[in-house]
Design an enzyme around this catalytic site. Sequence first.
Site, PDB file in Angstrom:
ATOM      1  N   VAL A  73      33.821  46.320  38.749  1.00 51.27           N
ATOM      2  CA  VAL A  73      33.434  46.675  37.376  1.00 51.27           C
ATOM      3  C   VAL A  73      34.488  46.272  36.354  1.00 51.27           C
ATOM      4  CG1 VAL A  73      31.866  48.533  38.016  1.00 51.27           C
ATOM      5  CG2 VAL A  73      34.303  49.026  37.771  1.00 51.27           C
ATOM      6  N   GLY A  74      35.324  45.328  36.724  1.00 51.01           N
ATOM      7  CA  GLY A  74      36.321  44.844  35.768  1.00 51.01           C
ATOM      8  C   GLY A  74      37.731  45.060  36.283  1.00 51.01           C
ATOM      9  N   HIS A 107      26.460   6.058  38.659  1.00 48.41           N
ATOM     10  CA  HIS A 107      25.134   6.419  39.169  1.00 48.41           C
ATOM     11  C   HIS A 107      25.064   6.133  40.658  1.00 48.41           C
ATOM     12  CE1 HIS A 107      20.816   6.984  39.322  1.00 48.41           C
ATOM     13  NE2 HIS A 107      20.766   5.892  40.077  1.00 48.41           N
ATOM     14  N   GLY A 137      29.221  40.996  37.083  1.00 52.49           N
ATOM     15  CA  GLY A 137      30.100  39.944  36.571  1.00 52.49           C
ATOM     16  C   GLY A 137      30.359  38.863  37.610  1.00 52.49           C
ATOM     17  N   ASP A 152      46.911  37.674  32.952  1.00 56.09           N
ATOM     18  CA  ASP A 152      45.983  38.806  32.865  1.00 56.09           C
ATOM     19  C   ASP A 152      46.566  39.964  32.062  1.00 56.09           C
ATOM     20  OD1 ASP A 152      44.332  37.331  34.486  1.00 56.09           O
ATOM     21  OD2 ASP A 152      44.205  38.803  36.108  1.00 56.09           O
ATOM     22  N   GLU A 199      59.178  39.084  42.452  1.00 58.36           N
ATOM     23  CA  GLU A 199      57.845  39.395  42.998  1.00 58.36           C
ATOM     24  C   GLU A 199      58.004  40.459  44.076  1.00 58.36           C
ATOM     25  OE1 GLU A 199      54.404  38.445  42.457  1.00 58.36           O
ATOM     26  OE2 GLU A 199      54.366  40.101  43.888  1.00 58.36           O
ATOM     27  N   ALA A 206      60.229  45.018  40.263  1.00 63.31           N
ATOM     28  CA  ALA A 206      61.061  44.832  39.069  1.00 63.31           C
ATOM     29  C   ALA A 206      60.787  45.947  38.072  1.00 63.31           C
ATOM     30  CB  ALA A 206      60.748  43.482  38.429  1.00 63.31           C
TER      31      ALA A 206
END
Length: 467
Positions: A269-270, A443, A180, A311, A36, A116
Amino acid sequence: MTNSYDFDVLVIGAGPGGYHAAIRAAQLGLRAACAEREAVGGVCLNIGCIPTKALLHAGEQVAAARHASDFGLTFGEQKLDVAKLNGWKDGIVKKLTGGVAGLFRANKVTHLVGQASFVDAHTVKVGDKTYTAANVIIATGSEPAKIRGLDVDQQQIVDSTGALNVPDPIPARMLCVGGGVISFEFSHIYNNLGSKVKIIEFLPTIIPGADADAVKEFGKSMKKQGIEFETETKANSAVKKDDGVHVEIENVKTGEKRTEVFDRVLVAVGRRPRLDGLNLEVTGVAQNERGFIPADVQQRTNVPHIFAIGDVAGNPMLAHKAMKEGVVAAEVIAGKPAAQDAVAIPGVVYTSPELAWVGLTEGEARDKGYNVRTGVFPLSASGRAMTLQQTDGFVKMVVDHDTDLLLGVHIVAAHGSDMLGEASLALEMGATATDVALTIHAHPTLGESVLEAAEAVHRQAIHIVNR
Ligand SMILES: Cc1cc2nc3c(=O)[nH]c(=O)nc-3n(C[C@H](O)[C@H](O)[C@H](O)COP(=O)(O)OP(=O)(O)OC[C@H]3O[C@@H](n4cnc5c(N)ncnc54)[C@H](O)[C@@H]3O)c2cc1C
């Protein structure tokens, strides 16, 4: 695994996908490393899910304090210490990212710090050291998409990362470009903190992909709370001047243009896949036309020992999808018969009410040829919703009328995200509307609305008149 490699598996990226993959690999006895270049936790923990949810909660408390006068509780003038708010949010992020680092240590995942890049298909350079691995998992995530004419400076014109830093004073006029999930969450935050917020969306609908009725119900509540939105509208340019950011806005249907002035503009916008500096070219791993790395149900790319998750592997770009894919990739590498075979992946907009859904929308179910029947239960008929001052919204169930099989659940409700777990389980278990209706729900709870929606499918809901 051959011991000639430094690691059995090297994961690139320590976001939700990457850290899940590394931890599960280590749990299964593999020699696992995770590289990372920034803070562990990725977008979700550092600049995504967690800090937005912290700010959403804070904004909702501001709004709740205003509504408390309904039951007789009044306060003096509201004062918000913005520095404290930002600090509180950052503290939560720190605690969680520290937790991930601790889990790496406890599970004996080797945490490699630095950028990396591939040297060849089995060799990865991290910082100035080089490591070999039998398998590599690419989990490098995504970054905000840019639009020409709206240059992000993270002060007046921000992307989601800049928007997480609440400025003092709160911007009086705010524009969110994009209709969105991210745009609505920030609109809700800033609206509750006192901004006048407008959203513009290029497409004919907000929250594309969600059920049309649910979007309508959700939009109604957002408007009632003061958030304006316009569809089929785009922002052409944003110019910073002394009195604010001048934005040229165009109606894409009529071509009509106008200029409006805002104190802050959010560009949401994405998102696009993030592969910078990775040197992917040397591996032979294929990308699709949008730059994502396609993977099969075992998360393998076209190069069998290189996996892609989260992603970077494509839509939906959600943390829980990345987590599942990370676990699948690690298990496949360990020789287990794992696959990404979820019936449905839930989606949530964490506003109040929340828009939360899983499975097919009514439109999708009709397109697939089902004999669709729906059941809707409005929160205005829920006793629990009244006691919580949260009566906006409904639960809508989409069912195959021939078999009674549950196809999708669409919730517009406070805490809809927590009600979604039941719906997701029901879909995974192949439940019918009758199965849900026969299950005793406590309930009074908001969750009873799921039961009543299932009863409404059969036109037998108790707390509404069935039509
Ligand atoms: C404002 C916002 C709010 C969101 N809210 C939610 C939500 O509520 N729920 C939800 O499910 N999803 C949410 N998301 C989406 C969620 O954050 C992502 O789906 C998730 O983070 C994806 O995880 P990932 O592991 O694929 O990638 P990321 O989280 O993007 O992690 C990738 C990591 O890889 C590192 N990296 C990249 N390239 C390299 C390299 N070459 N070398 C070393 N390290 C590298 C990056 O620094 C990063 O830490 C939100 C996103 C945003 C922007």
